[in-house]
Design a protein around this motif. Structure first.
Motif, PDB file in Angstrom:
ATOM      1  N   ALA A 169     -44.636 -33.234  35.186  1.00 40.30           N
ATOM      2  CA  ALA A 169     -44.602 -33.784  36.550  1.00 40.30           C
ATOM      3  C   ALA A 169     -43.199 -33.670  37.148  1.00 40.30           C
ATOM      4  O   ALA A 169     -43.030 -33.222  38.293  1.00 40.30           O
ATOM      5  CB  ALA A 169     -45.057 -35.236  36.539  1.00 40.30           C
ATOM      6  N   LYS A 203     -40.581 -39.214  41.161  1.00 42.03           N
ATOM      7  CA  LYS A 203     -39.750 -38.792  40.027  1.00 42.03           C
ATOM      8  C   LYS A 203     -39.166 -40.020  39.326  1.00 42.03           C
ATOM      9  O   LYS A 203     -39.146 -40.103  38.085  1.00 42.03           O
ATOM     10  CB  LYS A 203     -38.628 -37.879  40.535  1.00 42.03           C
ATOM     11  N   TYR A 250     -42.335 -30.218  38.311  1.00 39.43           N
ATOM     12  CA  TYR A 250     -42.927 -29.876  39.619  1.00 39.43           C
ATOM     13  C   TYR A 250     -42.227 -30.618  40.755  1.00 39.43           C
ATOM     14  O   TYR A 250     -42.026 -30.053  41.841  1.00 39.43           O
ATOM     15  CB  TYR A 250     -44.422 -30.184  39.629  1.00 39.43           C
ATOM     16  N   PHE A 251     -41.849 -31.887  40.534  1.00 38.16           N
ATOM     17  CA  PHE A 251     -41.109 -32.618  41.569  1.00 38.16           C
ATOM     18  C   PHE A 251     -39.792 -31.907  41.882  1.00 38.16           C
ATOM     19  O   PHE A 251     -39.427 -31.731  43.051  1.00 38.16           O
ATOM     20  CB  PHE A 251     -40.831 -34.057  41.122  1.00 38.16           C
ATOM     21  N   GLY A 269     -47.257 -32.377  40.872  1.00 38.37           N
ATOM     22  CA  GLY A 269     -46.495 -33.384  40.136  1.00 38.37           C
ATOM     23  C   GLY A 269     -47.231 -34.713  40.085  1.00 38.37           C
ATOM     24  O   GLY A 269     -47.280 -35.368  39.039  1.00 38.37           O
TER      25      GLY A 269
END
Length: 385
Positions: A171, A199, A174-175, A159
């Motif tokens: 990103a 995030k 993935y976070f 991320g």
């Protein structure tokens, strides 16, 4: 009296045996306890974390595994301070020191730490390569829960890479993936705080300010559970940025001052740089020139320190890459020599075979010539009329 003496003797022997067993078992338990204490200090007082972890590493009475874990904490603490030169030094040392251990979980953790440093040095393709390897090993590990934290962290690092390359939608995915894995495990408040903070930064870039506030609040809440000063400061800095974008300059200044106070023992240059930047920008918007000048000068000084640190880190990275290149050259040279020997042997065998075939052919040709000559020398006995 005799019976009492016997019972006392038996009790004494059992007591001293118990003490002996405890003494044998205690060193690594003590080391683990110190290392855990150091881990807790990484984001609050990294200097204390380094001091505690090095005390374990320097004590040869502890096991190699305990000392390896301590070295990893030292590397992480220097990363927290943004001193990538020393972080690299210690992860290299960890790699060398851990070669004596056959521990798959520890190998995964060292791979992960190496990958994180590549991400922080902005060598993104190498960072992704390491994280893919970490993910693969974690998913194939017999006990998923034991490596679940490292797996979740590998998702966060991916991320970070996509966030740095301004691909915030990927990103955030993935976070969320990493945060979901952490929540499944029910631990890792530090890393969950980092995940929510990053995030939130992505949500700022996407102009989703309400969602960003939620993320920063969650990040701060998780950081406070672990009393992680630097993470609390990062969350407050993130929230202050949202306030600045909304034109709430005074609220932003108050949060940034709180973040600066919270992080005074941390020594994170990048964190300080972000706080100073936020402060001088907000004071400029509030027409407070003296405070603007003060924090702008601190910003420039910190920026210079970071540049020096990055230059040193790149130097270490080049040296390490040079060592790896030398090893690769040695391997290639060794393979080349082996191939030359094989080719030479094949050529010699080919020459010998051709030589013998030539001799055999010469013999056959000579025999045929002799046969022809003998045939031609015979006169015909039949006269043709």
């Amino acid at each position: 009296m005799n019976i009492k003496f016997k019972y006392s003797l038996i009790f004494g022997v059992l007591f001293f045996n118990t003490l002996s067993i405890a003494a044998i078992q205690s060193p690594d338990k003590i080391a683990d306890s110190i290392v855990n204490e150091a881990i807790k200090a990484v984001y609050k007082d990294p200097n204390k974390a380094i001091e505690l972890a090095l005390a374990v590493y320097d004590d040869s009475s502890y096991s190699i595994q305990a000392r390896t874990n301590a070295l990893m904490v030292v590397s992480t603490a220097y990363t927290s301070k943004r001193d990538y030169k020393k972080a690299l030094d210690y992860i290299i040392k960890t790699n060398e020191f851990s070669s004596q251990i056959d521990n798959r979980k520890l190998q995964i953790e060292i791979l992960f730490k190496s990958g994180i440093l590549y991400q922080q040095l902005k060598i993104y393709d190498k960072a992704i390569e390491y994280m893919e390897e970490v993910e693969n090993r974690c998913l194939n590990y017999p006990d998923r829960d034991l490596v679940g934290g490292t797996l979740a962290s590998s998702y966060l690092v991916k991320g970070f890479v996509y966030k740095d390359n301004l691909n915030c939608d990927i990103a955030i995915a993935y976070f969320d993936k990493g945060l979901k894995e952490y929540e499944r495990l029910g631990r890792n408040h530090h890393n969950r705080s980092i995940g929510h903070y990053n995030k939130g930064n992505c949500q700022i870039l996407l102009s989703e300010y309400a969602k960003a506030k939620e993320s920063f609040n969650k990040s701060r809440e998780l950081a406070k559970i672990e009393n992680a000063s630097s993470l609390v400061s990062f969350a407050e800095k993130g929230m202050a940025e949202v306030y600045t974008l909304e034109g709430k300059y005074q609220e932003s200044v108050l949060l940034l001052q709180s973040a600066l106070e919270e992080s005074k023992n941390v020594g994170d240059l990048v964190l300080n740089l972000g706080i100073y930047k936020g402060l001088f920008e907000n004071y400029l918007a509030l027409n407070n020139w003296s405070e603007y000048q003060n924090y702008y000068e601190l910003f420039l000084k910190t920026q210079l320190e970071i540049k020096k640190s990055e230059r040193n880190s790149v130097s270490v990275s080049i040296i390490e890459n040079s060592k790896n290149l030398d090893k690769e050259v040695e391997t290639i040279q060794s393979q080349f020599k082996f191939r030359i020997y094989i080719i030479t042997a094949v050529v010699l065998i080919f020459i010998i075979v051709v030589f013998f075939i030539e001799i055999k052919n010469n013999k056959v040709i000579k025999a045929l010539q002799q046969k022809i000559e003998s045939t031609q020398s015979i006169k015909p006995t039949i006269k043709v009329k």
